[in-house]
Design a protein around this motif. Sequence first.
Motif, PDB file in Angstrom:
ATOM      1  N   GLN A  36       0.828  -1.205   0.000  1.00  0.00           N
ATOM      2  CA  GLN A  36       0.000   0.000   0.000  1.00  0.00           C
ATOM      3  C   GLN A  36       0.865   1.260   0.000  1.00  0.00           C
ATOM      4  OE1 GLN A  36       0.097  -2.202   2.482  1.00  0.00           O
ATOM      5  NE2 GLN A  36       0.078  -1.212   4.472  1.00  0.00           N
ATOM      6  N   VAL A  37       1.973   1.238   0.727  1.00  0.00           N
ATOM      7  CA  VAL A  37       2.872   2.394   0.761  1.00  0.00           C
ATOM      8  C   VAL A  37       3.658   2.489  -0.549  1.00  0.00           C
ATOM      9  CG1 VAL A  37       4.840   3.415   1.961  1.00  0.00           C
ATOM     10  CG2 VAL A  37       3.018   2.306   3.274  1.00  0.00           C
ATOM     11  N   SER A  38       4.161   1.351  -1.023  1.00  0.00           N
ATOM     12  CA  SER A  38       4.926   1.329  -2.271  1.00  0.00           C
ATOM     13  C   SER A  38       4.074   1.780  -3.449  1.00  0.00           C
ATOM     14  CB  SER A  38       5.459  -0.078  -2.543  1.00  0.00           C
ATOM     15  OG  SER A  38       6.308  -0.492  -1.518  1.00  0.00           O
ATOM     16  N   PHE A  39       2.813   1.372  -3.465  1.00  0.00           N
ATOM     17  CA  PHE A  39       1.919   1.766  -4.556  1.00  0.00           C
ATOM     18  C   PHE A  39       1.805   3.280  -4.640  1.00  0.00           C
ATOM     19  CE2 PHE A  39      -2.440   2.966  -5.857  1.00  0.00           C
ATOM     20  CZ  PHE A  39      -2.371   2.592  -7.184  1.00  0.00           C
ATOM     21  N   GLU A  40       1.572   3.910  -3.511  1.00  0.00           N
ATOM     22  CA  GLU A  40       1.425   5.365  -3.502  1.00  0.00           C
ATOM     23  C   GLU A  40       2.701   6.057  -3.983  1.00  0.00           C
ATOM     24  OE1 GLU A  40      -1.406   6.876  -3.201  1.00  0.00           O
ATOM     25  OE2 GLU A  40      -2.528   5.128  -2.520  1.00  0.00           O
ATOM     26  N   ALA A  41       3.857   5.573  -3.532  1.00  0.00           N
ATOM     27  CA  ALA A  41       5.131   6.167  -3.941  1.00  0.00           C
ATOM     28  C   ALA A  41       5.385   5.941  -5.432  1.00  0.00           C
ATOM     29  CB  ALA A  41       6.267   5.585  -3.116  1.00  0.00           C
ATOM     30  N   ASP A  42       5.128   4.724  -5.910  1.00  0.00           N
ATOM     31  CA  ASP A  42       5.334   4.412  -7.327  1.00  0.00           C
ATOM     32  C   ASP A  42       4.372   5.211  -8.211  1.00  0.00           C
ATOM     33  OD1 ASP A  42       7.323   2.639  -6.605  1.00  0.00           O
ATOM     34  OD2 ASP A  42       6.093   0.838  -6.910  1.00  0.00           O
ATOM     35  N   LEU A  43       3.137   5.335  -7.749  1.00  0.00           N
ATOM     36  CA  LEU A  43       2.144   6.098  -8.499  1.00  0.00           C
ATOM     37  C   LEU A  43       2.549   7.575  -8.562  1.00  0.00           C
ATOM     38  CD1 LEU A  43      -0.569   6.056  -9.992  1.00  0.00           C
ATOM     39  CD2 LEU A  43      -1.683   6.433  -7.773  1.00  0.00           C
TER      40      LEU A  43
END
Length: 118
Positions: A36-43
């Motif tokens: 969930q954290v990685s998704f936001e950063a990657d997005l």
Amino acid sequence: MRGPHAENSLPAPLPLRTVGDLRAALWSGYGFTDDQVSFEADLQRALEVSSEADLSAVASVIVEYRGRIRLRQGADFGTAVQEGIDLMGRLKRKPLSGDWCHVGEDDQADHPHQERPA
């Protein structure tokens, strides 16, 4: 003829059509640790490098995380993880002998710090 209580133990796939669907699935525990954290950063990174006319980097992030959620939601995922854990336990208990460690009856794995015997 199948009745209403026919055998169907697989949950319905999550509707992952929007970024909101992906966020909801990740925050509900689907996906992998810290996804969930990685998704936001990657997005965020993808949005920063994208132009208004080319959002392919954003689409790539969405496709990647949708795949991770689908993988984690798969019926065989838990079984595959448990098989891997069991194999690691067996390998840790089995002593290394010489240059080789037998993984299975026909499988052999090189010892990482020694050369293969001729």
